[in-house]
Design a protein around this motif. Structure first.
Motif, mmCIF file in Angstrom:
data_model
loop_
_atom_site.group_PDB
_atom_site.id
_atom_site.type_symbol
_atom_site.label_atom_id
_atom_site.label_comp_id
_atom_site.label_asym_id
_atom_site.label_seq_id
_atom_site.Cartn_x
_atom_site.Cartn_y
_atom_site.Cartn_z
ATOM 1 N N GLU A 71 0.792 -1.228 0.020
ATOM 2 C CA GLU A 71 0.055 0.051 -0.053
ATOM 3 C C GLU A 71 0.812 1.274 -0.018
ATOM 4 O O GLU A 71 0.661 2.193 -0.613
ATOM 5 C CB GLU A 71 -1.068 -0.076 0.913
ATOM 6 N N THR A 139 -7.044 -6.235 -5.473
ATOM 7 C CA THR A 139 -7.984 -5.644 -4.341
ATOM 8 C C THR A 139 -7.595 -4.187 -3.833
ATOM 9 O O THR A 139 -8.426 -3.579 -3.195
ATOM 10 C CB THR A 139 -8.113 -6.846 -3.276
ATOM 11 N N LEU A 140 -6.501 -4.147 -4.154
ATOM 12 C CA LEU A 140 -5.903 -2.700 -3.528
ATOM 13 C C LEU A 140 -6.794 -1.571 -4.201
ATOM 14 O O LEU A 140 -6.814 -0.352 -3.813
ATOM 15 C CB LEU A 140 -4.508 -2.310 -3.876
ATOM 16 N N HIS A 142 -9.974 -1.561 -5.026
ATOM 17 C CA HIS A 142 -11.451 -1.704 -4.709
ATOM 18 C C HIS A 142 -11.684 -0.108 -4.317
ATOM 19 O O HIS A 142 -11.092 0.417 -3.303
ATOM 20 C CB HIS A 142 -11.775 -2.539 -3.579
ATOM 21 N N HIS A 145 -11.570 0.365 -0.359
ATOM 22 C CA HIS A 145 -10.151 0.496 0.022
ATOM 23 C C HIS A 145 -9.931 1.679 0.692
ATOM 24 O O HIS A 145 -10.225 2.821 0.184
ATOM 25 C CB HIS A 145 -8.836 -0.107 -0.981
ATOM 26 N N ARG A 146 -9.128 1.853 1.900
ATOM 27 C CA ARG A 146 -9.069 3.052 2.698
ATOM 28 C C ARG A 146 -8.385 4.294 1.703
ATOM 29 O O ARG A 146 -8.731 5.420 1.950
ATOM 30 C CB ARG A 146 -8.393 2.845 3.894
#
Length: 214
Positions: A71, A139-140, A142, A145-146
């Motif tokens: 991230e 998935t990062l 999405h 995601h924060r």
């Protein structure tokens, strides 16, 4: 003023160390793609900087959001054109046979002459040539995601009918300001944040809304 400059230097040193880590990851992936020798056998061997008790908005941000190394690399890739654009110049190179390198993704701006990363750029950086790894990192991106839910990062498609991976990986203006100066400023209003700022002389106690909304 002297204390303030010291604060800015500490924050700049932290971001600089992170960018050196990003640069090492980029060099590794390109060497891997070309089949060249590298000091590392996997990107996970390239250790991210450790800050301990260091202060500053950048360190505070990655600690509060509890960002993992992938991230953090995604965050760095997004802000690099705004902070150190020359770091991404390696992505402007052609393949040794002179053909464009589709694995790099990316976009060259019309005013900004440097490299603007896309989703494909990030997947290449994080997953390299391993298809399963690249799938896992999707998935990062999405919306929940924060980094995206908080409107810190966004994906912008220049041409809507092209693959999703061609979407530009862009930071919000307030994210760049926050990480560099500690001043978040106002939200960046636009198509990705369709809101309008309202000015009023009234106070919050006079705001009438349904209980659920309040």
């Amino acid at each position: 003023m002297e204390a303030s400059m010291s604060w800015f230097k500490e924050n700049a040193n932290a971001i600089g160390a992170e960018l050196e880590w990003l640069n090492a990851a980029i060099q590794f992936r390109i060497a891997e793609l070309w089949g060249e020798d590298s000091d590392f056998s996997a990107i996970s061997e390239i250790d991210p900087p450790y800050y301990g008790e260091a202060e500053g908005p950048y360190v505070h941000f990655i600690h509060v959001l509890e960002l993992s190394p992938p991230e953090r690399l995604l965050l760095l890739l997004a802000i690099a054109p705004s902070v150190k654009p020359e770091l991404l110049d390696r992505f402007l190179e052609n393949h040794p046979n002179k053909s464009p390198v589709t694995e790099f993704g990316g976009f060259r701006g019309q005013v900004h002459k440097g490299f603007v990363p896309t989703v494909d750029t990030a997947l290449f950086l994080l997953g390299g040539k391993d298809l399963a790894s690249r799938f896992s990192y999707k998935t990062l991106f999405h919306p929940q995601h924060r980094l995206f839910q908080g409107n810190w990062l966004r994906i912008e498609h220049v041409h809507p009918h092209e693959p999703y991976g061609s979407g530009l990986l862009l930071p919000s203006r307030e994210l760049v300001d926050l990480l560099c100066t500690g001043d978040q400023g106002e939200p960046e209003f636009g198509s990705s944040f369709p809101a309008q700022k309202l000015e009023t002389a009234r106070n919050w106690e006079e705001l009438i809304l349904p209980a659920e909304t309040l």
